[in-house]
Design an enzyme around this catalytic site. Structure first.
Site, PDB file in Angstrom:
ATOM      1  N   SER A 169       3.581   3.178   7.983  1.00  0.00           N
ATOM      2  CA  SER A 169       2.492   3.072   7.011  1.00  0.00           C
ATOM      3  C   SER A 169       2.858   3.769   5.704  1.00  0.00           C
ATOM      4  O   SER A 169       2.028   4.427   5.070  1.00  0.00           O
ATOM      5  CB  SER A 169       1.185   3.650   7.574  1.00  0.00           C
ATOM      6  OG  SER A 169       0.070   3.150   6.869  1.00  0.00           O
TER       7      SER A 169
ATOM      8  N   SER B 173      -5.097   1.501   5.037  1.00  0.00           N
ATOM      9  CA  SER B 173      -3.740   0.943   5.120  1.00  0.00           C
ATOM     10  C   SER B 173      -3.646  -0.429   5.768  1.00  0.00           C
ATOM     11  O   SER B 173      -2.553  -1.012   5.806  1.00  0.00           O
ATOM     12  CB  SER B 173      -2.823   1.913   5.867  1.00  0.00           C
ATOM     13  OG  SER B 173      -2.466   2.995   5.040  1.00  0.00           O
TER      14      SER B 173
ATOM     15  N   LYS C  17      -1.890  -3.139   3.884  1.00  0.00           N
ATOM     16  CA  LYS C  17      -0.446  -3.395   3.908  1.00  0.00           C
ATOM     17  C   LYS C  17      -0.083  -4.695   4.614  1.00  0.00           C
ATOM     18  O   LYS C  17       1.049  -5.174   4.493  1.00  0.00           O
ATOM     19  CB  LYS C  17       0.275  -2.198   4.524  1.00  0.00           C
ATOM     20  CG  LYS C  17       0.203  -0.978   3.605  1.00  0.00           C
ATOM     21  CD  LYS C  17       0.542   0.321   4.299  1.00  0.00           C
ATOM     22  CE  LYS C  17       0.386   1.485   3.311  1.00  0.00           C
ATOM     23  NZ  LYS C  17       0.252   2.780   3.966  1.00  0.00           N
TER      24      LYS C  17
ATOM     25  N   LYS D  95      -1.912  -3.718  12.087  1.00  0.00           N
ATOM     26  CA  LYS D  95      -1.881  -2.523  11.241  1.00  0.00           C
ATOM     27  C   LYS D  95      -3.057  -1.588  11.475  1.00  0.00           C
ATOM     28  O   LYS D  95      -4.199  -2.019  11.610  1.00  0.00           O
ATOM     29  CB  LYS D  95      -1.860  -2.962   9.768  1.00  0.00           C
ATOM     30  CG  LYS D  95      -1.533  -1.856   8.802  1.00  0.00           C
ATOM     31  CD  LYS D  95      -0.095  -1.405   8.926  1.00  0.00           C
ATOM     32  CE  LYS D  95       0.172  -0.123   8.168  1.00  0.00           C
ATOM     33  NZ  LYS D  95      -0.424   1.063   8.822  1.00  0.00           N
TER      34      LYS D  95
END
Length: 249
Positions: free
Chosen positions: A76, A22, A25, A176
């Protein structure tokens, strides 16, 4: 990495292509912010539903881009990532924009296949490339404001940031987290102290929280002499300005 100077302060296997989960992202958010306004509205469809982490969107609801970005970066949300592809007209053109942006940033060892980071053929990056991406992303004030938020409530949704470093590391401004079974734990973070901005990236690291804290301790020790010069210059500026004013009075 020293984000201001572009200097790598420590690396291990920095150019190894790996799954990034993730942390993908970060690029998703950056592309959205370059192609949509925070107040733009997206209608959620069944095609936006996705496995894994979620902000629990419902088909048929209309959601502002900014709320989706909070869902993307704090929760997320894989569903948020898919919904945000509508900013470019759908999944395929959006992923093309992600790869165009990667090329523009010089991320030569990176390829994106989706906006959420679920494992896929042709979806990978390196620690070095992700550090470059992070340094670019934190220059965007909207991105920075969102990813540094510990929590937010918008309407009936309260979203909590998964990034523990916001509470554990002095000066952390977020970025992140990520995880899939194949990728393991992935983490991209940014911390600022005394006007110096550092970025840390770990991929497939089961001890990432502690490792990032240790990397920042190391990095800020290395940059202390430069920060000392900056502080000295700032302290000199006021008396010099006063002296110049006196000369012209």
């Amino acid at each position: 990495m020293d984000a201001d100077m572009g200097q790598v302060l420590y690396e291990k296997n920095g150019d190894r292509q790996m799954l990034i989960a993730s942390t993908t992202k970060i690029m998703t958010a950056l592309v959205v912010l370059e192609h949509a306004a925070p107040d733009d509205v997206i209608t959620v469809t069944p095609d936006h539903m996705a496995e894994g982490s979620s902000m629990y969107l419902r088909a048929g609801e209309t959601v502002r881009v900014e709320e989706l970005l909070y869902g993307l970066l704090l929760c997320s949300g894989n569903d948020a990532a898919l919904a945000l592809t509508e900013c470019a007209g759908g999944l395929t053109p959006f992923v093309a924009l992600m790869n165009e942006k990667a090329a523009a940033l010089g991320m030569a060892h990176t390829s994106f296949a989706n906006p959420n980071g679920l494992d896929a053929d042709g979806h990978y990056s390196t620690a070095r490339d992700m550090a470059v991406l992070a340094a670019a992303a934190v220059e965007n004030p909207t991105f920075r404001r969102i990813c540094s938020s510990r929590s937010v409530t918008i309407g009936q949704r309260t979203m909590e940031n998964h990034n523990r470093l916001l509470r554990q590391v002095e000066g952390c401004v977020g970025l992140k987290t990520g995880y899939t079974r194949a990728a393991g734990r992935t983490l991209v973070s940014c911390t600022e102290r005394d006007g110096c901005r550092l970025v840390a990236v770990t991929l497939q690291d089961g001890n990432d929280w502690a490792d990032h804290a240790a990397l920042y301790d190391y990095g800020f020790r290395l940059t202390a002499p430069r920060r000392g010069v900056q502080t000295a210059l700032l302290r000199l500026r006021e008396p010099l300005t006063a002296a110049c004013a006196a000369l012209h009075s």
